[in-house]
Design a protein around this motif. Structure first.
Motif, PDB file in Angstrom:
ATOM      1  N   ALA A 135       0.673  -1.316   0.242  1.00  0.00           N
ATOM      2  CA  ALA A 135       0.099   0.211  -0.727  1.00  0.00           C
ATOM      3  C   ALA A 135       0.152   1.237  -0.184  1.00  0.00           C
ATOM      4  CB  ALA A 135      -1.015  -0.274   1.001  1.00  0.00           C
ATOM      5  N   THR A 136       1.938   1.127   0.353  1.00  0.00           N
ATOM      6  CA  THR A 136       2.542   2.244   0.373  1.00  0.00           C
ATOM      7  C   THR A 136       3.758   2.495  -1.187  1.00  0.00           C
ATOM      8  OG1 THR A 136       4.917   1.058   1.453  1.00  0.00           O
ATOM      9  CG2 THR A 136       3.418   2.264   3.025  1.00  0.00           C
ATOM     10  N   LEU A 137       3.831   1.488  -1.353  1.00  0.00           N
ATOM     11  CA  LEU A 137       4.302   2.305  -2.990  1.00  0.00           C
ATOM     12  C   LEU A 137       3.995   2.586  -4.301  1.00  0.00           C
ATOM     13  CD1 LEU A 137       6.381  -1.641  -2.581  1.00  0.00           C
ATOM     14  CD2 LEU A 137       7.177  -0.388  -2.266  1.00  0.00           C
ATOM     15  N   SER A 138       4.368   2.638  -4.601  1.00  0.00           N
ATOM     16  CA  SER A 138       4.341   3.786  -6.007  1.00  0.00           C
ATOM     17  C   SER A 138       4.584   2.809  -7.404  1.00  0.00           C
ATOM     18  CB  SER A 138       4.671   4.945  -6.324  1.00  0.00           C
ATOM     19  OG  SER A 138       6.070   5.584  -6.068  1.00  0.00           O
ATOM     20  N   THR A 139       6.381   2.446  -7.307  1.00  0.00           N
ATOM     21  CA  THR A 139       6.549   2.305  -8.881  1.00  0.00           C
ATOM     22  C   THR A 139       7.847   1.373  -8.378  1.00  0.00           C
ATOM     23  OG1 THR A 139       8.216   3.877  -9.142  1.00  0.00           O
ATOM     24  CG2 THR A 139       5.963   4.331 -10.255  1.00  0.00           C
ATOM     25  N   LEU A 140       7.892   0.415  -9.026  1.00  0.00           N
ATOM     26  CA  LEU A 140       9.098  -0.229  -9.412  1.00  0.00           C
ATOM     27  C   LEU A 140      10.251  -0.174 -10.472  1.00  0.00           C
ATOM     28  CD1 LEU A 140       9.182  -4.500  -8.484  1.00  0.00           C
ATOM     29  CD2 LEU A 140      10.017  -3.474 -10.550  1.00  0.00           C
ATOM     30  N   ASP A 141      11.711  -0.050 -10.110  1.00  0.00           N
ATOM     31  CA  ASP A 141      12.702   0.498 -11.136  1.00  0.00           C
ATOM     32  C   ASP A 141      12.927  -0.767 -11.516  1.00  0.00           C
ATOM     33  OD1 ASP A 141      11.522   2.619 -11.127  1.00  0.00           O
ATOM     34  OD2 ASP A 141      13.244   4.321 -10.661  1.00  0.00           O
ATOM     35  N   LEU A 142      13.410  -1.390 -12.257  1.00  0.00           N
ATOM     36  CA  LEU A 142      13.985  -2.905 -12.787  1.00  0.00           C
ATOM     37  C   LEU A 142      15.172  -2.470 -13.780  1.00  0.00           C
ATOM     38  CD1 LEU A 142      15.080  -5.761 -13.119  1.00  0.00           C
ATOM     39  CD2 LEU A 142      13.249  -6.016 -15.830  1.00  0.00           C
ATOM     40  N   CYS A 143      16.975  -2.585 -12.749  1.00  0.00           N
ATOM     41  CA  CYS A 143      17.864  -2.178 -13.531  1.00  0.00           C
ATOM     42  C   CYS A 143      19.161  -2.931 -13.813  1.00  0.00           C
ATOM     43  CB  CYS A 143      18.444  -1.339 -12.673  1.00  0.00           C
ATOM     44  SG  CYS A 143      17.541   0.114 -11.780  1.00  0.00           S
ATOM     45  N   GLY A 144      20.171  -3.307 -14.934  1.00  0.00           N
ATOM     46  CA  GLY A 144      21.222  -3.783 -14.601  1.00  0.00           C
ATOM     47  C   GLY A 144      22.131  -3.464 -13.625  1.00  0.00           C
ATOM     48  N   VAL A 145      22.498  -3.900 -13.352  1.00  0.00           N
ATOM     49  CA  VAL A 145      23.591  -3.599 -12.513  1.00  0.00           C
ATOM     50  C   VAL A 145      25.366  -4.381 -13.098  1.00  0.00           C
ATOM     51  CG1 VAL A 145      24.473  -3.555  -9.804  1.00  0.00           C
ATOM     52  CG2 VAL A 145      22.281  -3.511 -10.048  1.00  0.00           C
ATOM     53  N   THR A 146      26.290  -3.169 -12.968  1.00  0.00           N
ATOM     54  CA  THR A 146      27.117  -4.361 -13.176  1.00  0.00           C
ATOM     55  C   THR A 146      28.760  -3.508 -12.262  1.00  0.00           C
ATOM     56  OG1 THR A 146      27.282  -2.407 -14.890  1.00  0.00           O
ATOM     57  CG2 THR A 146      27.150  -4.886 -15.502  1.00  0.00           C
ATOM     58  N   PRO A 147      29.506  -4.209 -12.009  1.00  0.00           N
ATOM     59  CA  PRO A 147      30.706  -3.769 -11.062  1.00  0.00           C
ATOM     60  C   PRO A 147      31.829  -2.452 -12.555  1.00  0.00           C
ATOM     61  CG  PRO A 147      30.390  -5.608 -11.444  1.00  0.00           C
ATOM     62  CD  PRO A 147      29.430  -5.482 -12.158  1.00  0.00           C
ATOM     63  N   VAL A 148      31.557  -1.349 -11.748  1.00  0.00           N
ATOM     64  CA  VAL A 148      33.046  -0.424 -12.665  1.00  0.00           C
ATOM     65  C   VAL A 148      33.668  -1.100 -12.553  1.00  0.00           C
ATOM     66  CG1 VAL A 148      33.434   1.702 -11.638  1.00  0.00           C
ATOM     67  CG2 VAL A 148      31.349   1.631 -11.466  1.00  0.00           C
ATOM     68  N   PHE A 149      34.225  -1.745 -11.200  1.00  0.00           N
ATOM     69  CA  PHE A 149      36.542  -2.742 -11.967  1.00  0.00           C
ATOM     70  C   PHE A 149      36.488  -3.626 -11.547  1.00  0.00           C
ATOM     71  CE2 PHE A 149      36.861   0.845  -8.648  1.00  0.00           C
ATOM     72  CZ  PHE A 149      37.225   2.146  -9.654  1.00  0.00           C
ATOM     73  N   MET A 150      36.443  -4.711 -12.923  1.00  0.00           N
ATOM     74  CA  MET A 150      36.589  -6.258 -13.134  1.00  0.00           C
ATOM     75  C   MET A 150      38.106  -6.471 -14.349  1.00  0.00           C
ATOM     76  SD  MET A 150      34.194  -7.426 -12.747  1.00  0.00           S
ATOM     77  CE  MET A 150      33.917  -9.273 -13.228  1.00  0.00           C
ATOM     78  N   GLU A 151      38.303  -7.387 -13.497  1.00  0.00           N
ATOM     79  CA  GLU A 151      39.221  -7.860 -14.179  1.00  0.00           C
ATOM     80  C   GLU A 151      38.883  -9.053 -14.162  1.00  0.00           C
ATOM     81  OE1 GLU A 151      42.888  -7.685 -11.756  1.00  0.00           O
ATOM     82  OE2 GLU A 151      41.685  -6.439 -10.817  1.00  0.00           O
ATOM     83  N   ARG A 152      39.659  -9.540 -15.764  1.00  0.00           N
ATOM     84  CA  ARG A 152      39.190 -11.135 -16.186  1.00  0.00           C
ATOM     85  C   ARG A 152      39.411 -12.625 -14.656  1.00  0.00           C
ATOM     86  NH1 ARG A 152      38.240 -12.623 -22.310  1.00  0.00           N
ATOM     87  NH2 ARG A 152      37.071 -10.572 -22.488  1.00  0.00           N
ATOM     88  N   GLY A 153      38.820 -12.880 -15.131  1.00  0.00           N
ATOM     89  CA  GLY A 153      39.593 -14.514 -14.180  1.00  0.00           C
ATOM     90  C   GLY A 153      39.113 -14.091 -12.210  1.00  0.00           C
ATOM     91  N   LYS A 154      38.746 -12.630 -12.096  1.00  0.00           N
ATOM     92  CA  LYS A 154      38.490 -12.272 -10.924  1.00  0.00           C
ATOM     93  C   LYS A 154      36.937 -12.342 -10.672  1.00  0.00           C
ATOM     94  CE  LYS A 154      43.070 -10.297  -9.805  1.00  0.00           C
ATOM     95  NZ  LYS A 154      43.852  -9.386  -9.015  1.00  0.00           N
ATOM     96  N   ALA A 155      36.744 -12.778  -9.225  1.00  0.00           N
ATOM     97  CA  ALA A 155      35.297 -12.305  -8.770  1.00  0.00           C
ATOM     98  C   ALA A 155      35.516 -10.586  -8.774  1.00  0.00           C
ATOM     99  CB  ALA A 155      34.476 -13.457  -7.922  1.00  0.00           C
ATOM    100  N   PRO A 156      33.848 -10.103  -9.069  1.00  0.00           N
ATOM    101  CA  PRO A 156      34.141  -8.693  -8.531  1.00  0.00           C
ATOM    102  C   PRO A 156      34.134  -7.838  -6.868  1.00  0.00           C
ATOM    103  CG  PRO A 156      32.096  -8.985  -9.252  1.00  0.00           C
ATOM    104  CD  PRO A 156      33.469 -10.733  -9.380  1.00  0.00           C
TER     105      PRO A 156
END
Length: 434
Positions: free
Chosen positions: A161-182
């Motif tokens: 009852a208190t909610l108005s909208t829902l936003d769906l977003c993609g979320v990506t790490p700003v810093f990524m190195e191949r082979g390493k978890a963010p």
């Protein structure tokens, strides 16, 4: 502690840790913006590749730069430059991965690999009428042939009852190195995919229920489950088609969705251009179980098949029993939360990928659908069991399917499948004037 000592300590931190320290207080934020620290991080990360020419060490390069030129920049300049370059390098790497395209689906071959190496996830932002926001990261992801299903559930949802909208977003790490978890608490980039109005959770958008929940479909592709007794949120499920999924999930901003590049029509003098050579790939699934998976080639229509601004394309003809397509198993949509699970009969997720004659994606979507009971198929007599209609509609077209239960073989069959393509979309895509 004196600022000089804090700066010395900060100089030993990596980029993620430095950004986290900047969130501690205003004083730490100012110190963590130090240009000398960020210039050293920038130089060490994006140092030029070695060649036959002699290349100085990172320390020598940093020392050779005039101290005055670094000081001349406003506070935080090199931090912004570093973050911008990191984002650009990740996007460039993704663009390379997504280049090869499948001749079968018309979609990038390595979409699943791109999702993995980018660390991409999805979040929903529930917004109260008061302006307060609740951000929830996904709990579960299921990769399908041409789509991904993302699920959220929990015990501490805000009151509906208190909610108005829902936003769906993609979320990506700003810093990524191949082979390493963010880094778990590292900075994330939010890309708005769609915004939904929760006041639309009404009887007109309800597509099914079981003894515990009712489910509602909000366009595009969102499923919201509500507890029957409390009329509160139980779970949220997003169905995202692979077409431009990575771009939509990474290249937008927190408030503005990614805008697809303008389509340039490939002109042709054929009088029937844009009316033939279509290829359709369709899936129906629910909870990891696929009920149908079919590909139809060389689909066509003609100028005489225009109905209310739509071109009619017949995929499965009721009168031709050889075209009828069986559904495997009991059709329904499985759901679960951290406390309960269930199965909603006659509901599923439909994925549609329609390619044009050049094998380019023309119309792609993924959405929950419902098999609605009807008296009998529109084009013929009664079968030995119940008949159902399955319908979907958006601004670019409609899908209408007719399904019957054949008691003799105890199977569902799709006996009629028709696409209605927007004439306006065809004209924009092909540069025609139908």
């Amino acid at each position: 502690m004196p600022s000089e000592i804090l700066l010395k300590i900060f100089s030993y931190l990596d980029a993620v840790s430095l950004l986290c320290m900047g969130c501690m207080s205003r004083h730490f934020y100012q110190l963590a913006n130090d240009n000398f620290i960020w210039f050293r991080i920038y130089s060490s990360t994006f140092a030029p590749k070695r060649s036959n020419w002699t290349v100085k060490s990172v320390e020598e390069t940093a020392m050779s730069v005039s101290l005055l030129s670094v000081e001349d920049k406003e506070a935080g300049y090199w931090k912004k430059a570093y973050i911008t370059k990191q984002i650009s390098s990740v996007r460039a790497a993704l663009a390379q991965v997504l280049k090869p395209v499948s001749s079968y689906t018309g979609l990038p071959v390595k979409t699943k690999e791109a999702l993995r190496i980018s660390g991409l996830g999805w979040a929903i932002i529930l917004k109260e009428k008061s302006g307060r926001e609740y951000i929830t990261q996904h709990v579960d992801i299921s990769l399908n042939d041409t789509s991904v299903t993302v699920v959220w559930y929990g015990k501490n949802w805000p009151r509906l009852a208190t909610l108005s909208t829902l936003d769906l977003c993609g979320v990506t790490p700003v810093f990524m190195e191949r082979g390493k978890a963010p880094a778990k608490y590292g900075p994330r980039w939010h890309s708005l995919i769609a915004k939904y109005d929760l006041s639309h959770l009404t009887e007109s958008t309800m597509i099914g229920d079981d003894r515990l929940v009712q489910i509602f479909c909000l366009s595009p592709g969102l499923l919201v489950g509500l507890w029957k007794k409390k009329r509160e949120l139980a779970f949220v499920m997003a169905n995202l088609h692979f077409h431009h999924l990575v771009e939509r999930s990474t290249l937008g901003s927190a408030t503005v969705p990614y805008e697809l590049p303008p389509h340039v029509p490939f002109l042709d003098d054929s009088p029937e251009y844009g009316l033939h050579g279509y290829q359709l790939h369709i899936d129906m699934h629910g909870g990891g179980v696929f009920y149908v998976c079919g590909t139809f080639r060389n689909l066509f229509t003609n100028k005489g098949c225009v109905e209310d601004g739509y071109m009619k394309v017949t995929v499965i003809n009721f009168k031709n029993s050889r075209e009828h397509l069986p559904l495997i198993g009991k059709v329904g949509l499985a759901w679960r939360t951290n406390t309960f699970d269930g199965f909603i009969e006659s509901c599923s997720v439909m994925d549609v990928t329609l390619l044009d004659e050049h094998r380019k994606p023309f119309w792609c979507w993924s959405s929950p659908v419902r098999m609605r009971p009807v008296a009998y198929p529109s084009a013929g007599p009664h079968f030995l069991g119940q008949a159902y209609d399955v319908d979907y509609m958006d601004v670019e077209g409609r899908v209408h399917a007719e399904v019957v239960w054949v008691a003799e073989s105890e199977e569902y069959f799709i006996v009629n499948l028709t696409l209605y393509l927007s004439v306006a979309k065809i004209n924009r895509w092909f540069g025609t004037k139908y």
